[in-house]
Structure formats: structure tokens, C-alpha cells
Design a protein around this motif. Structure first.
Motif, mmCIF file in Angstrom:
data_model
loop_
_atom_site.group_PDB
_atom_site.id
_atom_site.type_symbol
_atom_site.label_atom_id
_atom_site.label_comp_id
_atom_site.label_asym_id
_atom_site.label_seq_id
_atom_site.Cartn_x
_atom_site.Cartn_y
_atom_site.Cartn_z
ATOM 1 N N VAL A 188 0.840 -1.199 0.000
ATOM 2 C CA VAL A 188 0.000 0.000 0.000
ATOM 3 C C VAL A 188 0.878 1.253 0.000
ATOM 4 O O VAL A 188 0.653 2.194 -0.782
ATOM 5 N N ILE A 189 1.895 1.275 0.854
ATOM 6 C CA ILE A 189 2.811 2.423 0.905
ATOM 7 C C ILE A 189 3.583 2.537 -0.406
ATOM 8 O O ILE A 189 3.756 3.635 -0.940
ATOM 9 N N SER A 190 4.010 1.414 -0.964
ATOM 10 C CA SER A 190 4.706 1.431 -2.258
ATOM 11 C C SER A 190 3.814 2.000 -3.355
ATOM 12 O O SER A 190 4.272 2.761 -4.215
ATOM 13 N N ALA A 191 2.517 1.645 -3.338
ATOM 14 C CA ALA A 191 1.571 2.180 -4.319
ATOM 15 C C ALA A 191 1.439 3.692 -4.159
ATOM 16 O O ALA A 191 1.435 4.439 -5.151
ATOM 17 N N MET A 192 1.357 4.145 -2.911
ATOM 18 C CA MET A 192 1.251 5.581 -2.656
ATOM 19 C C MET A 192 2.507 6.316 -3.120
ATOM 20 O O MET A 192 2.416 7.394 -3.724
ATOM 21 N N ILE A 193 3.659 5.721 -2.877
ATOM 22 C CA ILE A 193 4.920 6.320 -3.322
ATOM 23 C C ILE A 193 4.969 6.368 -4.859
ATOM 24 O O ILE A 193 5.351 7.378 -5.443
#
Length: 196
Positions: A13-18
Motif C-alpha cells: 500500500v505504501i509502495s503504491a502511494m509512493i
């Protein structure tokens, strides 16, 4: 155990946001900052404001080479369909102008003659006038430099509005693609974390 699962879910999820955020920043940096900003000795300026002169020149070249040039305009004056459309508009105007200069007593005799001559000669006249107009344009109107001047006269904010009007949905797809790729990278990280 629950904490580990939460972290494993959080990584993609954090990777997608980044991924989404970096693409969003990249798209914004095409235009912004509009004016040079000095940040710890490093100057930042949007790609388009920084290369506006070169971009204007290239756009002018591309438009003239691939989109519209004097040859395209010239072809319109010799195209039978265009000639017919021009005749419908021009013959009544020329006829009226000629007949306005004919004495009233002669108008009844002159009108059918003028119309017949115009109908018979209109194609040739339009082609000749068209060639002269195009020659005038070639000598006095440079498509490439006019487009270049027009683009250079626009404020960067206006250029941004124009580009966003044309490509905003494509830019959104690029942002979403960043999120998808980021999510996939995050999944690989989770997979590697599990394997190692």
C-alpha cells in the motif's frame, strides 16, 4: 503475528502511494515551478518553462512539417470540392459588385452575361487567385515562426492549461500506473521478505 501481517499488507500500500506520488510530482514538475527557485544552492525550474524556447521552435517545426503548411493550403484552391464551395460564396459577391457599376438601363442585359462568364471562368479564376494568395503567404507568412511566436507569447500557466486540457486523462493514467507499479514492487518486497 498480527503485527507482521499488518506490516506485510502495509508495504504494497505504501509502495503504491509512493509510486502514485512520484508520478504526480513528475507530471507537476513539467510545468512547475514556473520561475526559477533556489533551494540550497540548486536551482529548480519546471521542464517546460526551462525549455520553452526550444519547445516552441520544435512545435512550430512539427506543425509545419506534419500538420499544416503552404502546400496544404494550395491544394485546397485546386480541389474540385473546395472550388465548388468557393464558387457558391464568391460568384454572388463578384456579380453584385460588377452589376452595381453597370448603369441601370443595361443591368437586365448585363446580368445574365456576367453570371454566365463568372460560372464559366470561376474555376480558373479561383485556381489563379489561390496560387497568388499562397504565393503571398509563402513570402509573408511563415507558419513555423508564427506558431513559435504564439507559444512564446503564452504565459507558462496558459501553456499548462492547454496541455492539461488535451492530456489530463493521460496524465491521470500515468499517476495510476505509478500506483500499480508501486503496489507490484511492494508485493515483490513482501515476497522477498517472506523468502529470506
Amino acid at each position: 503475528m498480527e503485527k507482521n501481517i499488518f506490516i506485510l499488507i502495509l508495504i504494497p500500500v505504501i509502495s503504491a502511494m509512493i509510486g502514485w506520488f512520484t508520478n504526480w510530482v513528475a507530471i507537476k514538475s513539467l510545468f512547475r515551478p514556473y520561475k526559477s527557485v533556489n533551494f540550497f544552492g540548486i536551482k529548480f525550474l519546471g521542464v517546460i518553462p526551462k525549455r520553452k524556447v526550444m519547445l516552441a521552435k520544435k512545435i512550430g517545426e512539427v506543425v509545419e512539417e506534419y500538420l499544416i503548411n503552404h502546400d496544404d493550403i494550395s491544394k485546397k484552391f485546386s480541389d474540385p470540392e473546395s472550388i465548388e464551395k468557393i464558387k457558391v460564396r464568391v460568384i454572388p459577391i463578384i456579380s453584385e459588385k460588377i452589376l452595381n457599376n453597370v448603369p441601370d438601363m443595361m443591368k437586365m442585359i448585363a446580368e445574365p452575361i456576367v453570371k454566365k462568364v463568372l460560372v464559366n471562368e470561376a474555376d480558373e479564376i479561383i485556381i489563379k487567385v489561390g496560387k497568388e494568395l499562397v504565393l503571398h503567404l509563402e513570402e509573408n507568412f511563415d507558419v513555423k515562426s508564427e506558431i513559435e511566436k504564439k507559444i512564446l507569447s503564452y504565459d507558462t500557466r496558459n501553456v499548462e492549461k492547454i496541455i492539461l486540457k488535451v492530456a489530463s486523462s493521460e496524465f491521470k493514467h500515468i499517476e495510476y500506473l505509478g500506483a500499480v507499479i508501486g503496489f507490484i514492487v511492494g508485493l515483490f518486497q513482501v515476497l522477498l521478505f517472506q523468502i529470506l
